[in-house]
Scaffold this active site. Sequence first.
Site, short mmCIF file in Angstrom:
data_model
loop_
_atom_site.label_atom_id
_atom_site.label_comp_id
_atom_site.label_asym_id
_atom_site.label_seq_id
_atom_site.Cartn_x
_atom_site.Cartn_y
_atom_site.Cartn_z
CG ASP A 48 -97.34 -48.19 -34.29
OD1 ASP A 48 -96.43 -49.33 -34.81
OD2 ASP A 48 -96.91 -47.74 -33.31
CB THR A 107 -93.93 -51.14 -28.70
OG1 THR A 107 -93.97 -49.54 -29.19
CG2 THR A 107 -94.55 -51.86 -29.41
CB THR A 108 -93.46 -46.61 -25.23
OG1 THR A 108 -93.34 -46.28 -26.78
CG2 THR A 108 -92.53 -45.92 -24.38
CG ASP A 161 -92.69 -48.33 -32.82
OD1 ASP A 161 -93.52 -48.42 -32.09
OD2 ASP A 161 -92.12 -49.30 -33.25
P1 ADP Z 1 -96.98 -46.69 -27.20
O1 ADP Z 1 -95.64 -47.34 -27.81
O2 ADP Z 1 -96.96 -47.49 -25.85
O3 ADP Z 1 -98.08 -46.97 -28.18
P2 ADP Z 1 -97.29 -43.97 -27.48
O4 ADP Z 1 -96.19 -43.00 -27.40
O5 ADP Z 1 -97.97 -44.36 -28.75
O6 ADP Z 1 -96.67 -45.27 -26.60
O7 ADP Z 1 -98.36 -43.43 -26.13
C1 ADP Z 1 -99.42 -44.31 -26.05
C2 ADP Z 1 -99.86 -43.51 -24.87
O8 ADP Z 1 -100.37 -42.11 -25.12
C3 ADP Z 1 -101.24 -44.33 -24.34
O9 ADP Z 1 -101.35 -44.40 -23.02
C4 ADP Z 1 -102.43 -43.39 -24.73
O10 ADP Z 1 -103.54 -43.69 -23.81
C5 ADP Z 1 -101.91 -42.02 -24.59
N1 ADP Z 1 -102.28 -41.36 -25.38
C6 ADP Z 1 -102.71 -41.22 -26.90
N2 ADP Z 1 -103.41 -40.24 -27.47
C7 ADP Z 1 -103.75 -39.51 -26.15
C8 ADP Z 1 -104.55 -38.28 -25.88
N3 ADP Z 1 -105.10 -37.57 -26.95
N4 ADP Z 1 -104.56 -37.77 -24.74
C9 ADP Z 1 -104.14 -38.26 -23.69
N5 ADP Z 1 -103.41 -39.37 -23.65
C10 ADP Z 1 -103.26 -40.01 -24.84
MG MG Z 2 -98.50 -45.73 -29.66
#
Ligand code: ADP
Ligand code: MG
Length: 544
Positions: free
Chosen positions: A390, A93-94, A60
């Site tokens: 989350d 958040t990332t 996270d």
């Molecule tokens: P954050 O802390 O920003 O939420 P994450 O590590 O949760 O970071 O990554 C979120 C990103 O991953 C988003 O841009 C989301 O659209 C993408 N994402 C999540 N699931 C999938 C998936 N199944 N296929 C492609 N992209 C995905």
């Molecule tokens: Mg996320």
Amino acid sequence: MQPQIVLLKEGTDTSQGKPQLISNINACQSIVDAVRTTLGPRGMDKLIVNSQGKATISNDGATIMKLLDIVHPAAKTLVDIAKSQDAEVGDGTTSVVLLAGEFLKQVKPFIEEGVHPRIVIKAIRKALQLCMEKINEMAVRIEKQSKEEQRTLLEKCAATAMSSKLIHQQKDFFSKIVVDAVLSLDELLPLNMIGIKKVAGGSLEESQLVSGVAFKKTFSYAGFEMAPKSYEKCKIALLNIELELKAERDNAEIRVDNVKEYQKVVDAEWQILYNKLAKIHESGANVVLSKLPIGDVATQYFADRNMFCAGRVPDEDLKRTMKACGGAVMTTANDIKPSVLGFCERFEERQVGGDRFNLFQGCPNAKTSTLILRGGAEQFLEETERSLHDAIMIVRRTIKHDSVVAGGGAIEMELSKVLRDYSRTIAGKEQLLIAAIAKGLEVIPRQLCDNAGFDATNILNKLRQKHAQGGQWYGVDITKEDISDNFEQCVWEPSIIKINALTAAAEAACMILSVDETIKSPKAGEPPMAGGGMGMGRGMGRPM
Ligand code: ADP
Ligand code: MG
């Protein structure tokens, strides 16, 4: 000779102008590099060990940034936006840190060449405005006609939020639980009415959702074994009273000169306690919960009368029980009436893993539920809790603003295309700046590819082409090294995450760009640095 003007205290560190701006941007870049690899379903996790030696494993962004303990004043802004994103929408958040860093990186060459920061800031604001308009236009409202449809929508959003976490293998299992938990709340959706309890051991799939309040059995005295462990239609007394013998003796100083007197004192103490216990018993309660200890005499008294009691109940659990079951927390035994008792359909004490849990189900008042998490190591459980947090936040947000966009870089690519198209209609510096920000937005799909080990250039080319042809929901397909219509693939995210992330990222970028001077006072107690080197004697006061 010109007199030297001393404006600031000796030892004050000032740096200003373009070099300062560039150095701030570079500092932000190194923070972004720290969280870059955690983005997306194939992102990696970070293990952070703090000064006390406590290790945390997390994916996270906000948690990592908080633990990094950053001291650079400009770079701290990025930590703040990650925190605010976490508090506001809970996910993304990332992404927010990545976007802010990338905007800065893309405009850095312009600053280096001497474009005034104000012009850059204006361009960023314009780009943000265009993005907001486009997101609001594109976001798909899901009709809330049937409960089933709403459920599916919520489950998909929860699954997307969890797909980048450690628990992504169990995301189908957990998305159901999370949606159940949130839907069991009342319409204000208070977060604190979902309790999360962690029990080490067992497998993740043994986690369960209890509709009602549950907490770990508290410390109990002898006599406890005899008390009944389950009731139907039970009345609950919530107390903030100590039911122990010694408590009375500590309340006053007593002087006695013979044994008889002393016996009287002891008897009186017992009498006071018995009076309290009798009052509680007369009120008709079956279960007695107290924030303060319940001693062995009281425990046995209750057990003899078929009542269950638990002392030292944590404050938050007692409050949650009160909200769920009604009643009031009493601080004296004198006015315990049936009207201040809480009520629930079912009470039981049950074994979960190595712990015993007190469960209150069928609570009439507020809707509440408790997640009992099972799983291996403690760090793993903690990360699971953060991931579920989350997902819970996402589901709450989606219930409130029921519009979604496609994730996996799809929305970012489309916004990038919109900005690029717009930049072609204008002239001058702004054109180049808007195009640079358009490029900055591509960081999300590019990073998703990089983290999965895909050929980012190739995939981005395909995506640009698709979006130019009108395939607005095309994004990275993380399972096959390709692109796909992520709306059909059900990679859905609430549009509010993207709106919030972009706004916060643009704000942070503008803020860092508008700072051109940092003045740092010397720390108190620190000897002032020898100004510009030796030989700059200030004359008289200087010791030889
Ligand atoms: P954050 O802390 O920003 O939420 P994450 O590590 O949760 O970071 O990554 C979120 C990103 O991953 C988003 O841009 C989301 O659209 C993408 N994402 C999540 N699931 C999938 C998936 N199944 N296929 C492609 N992209 C995905
Ligand atoms: Mg996320």
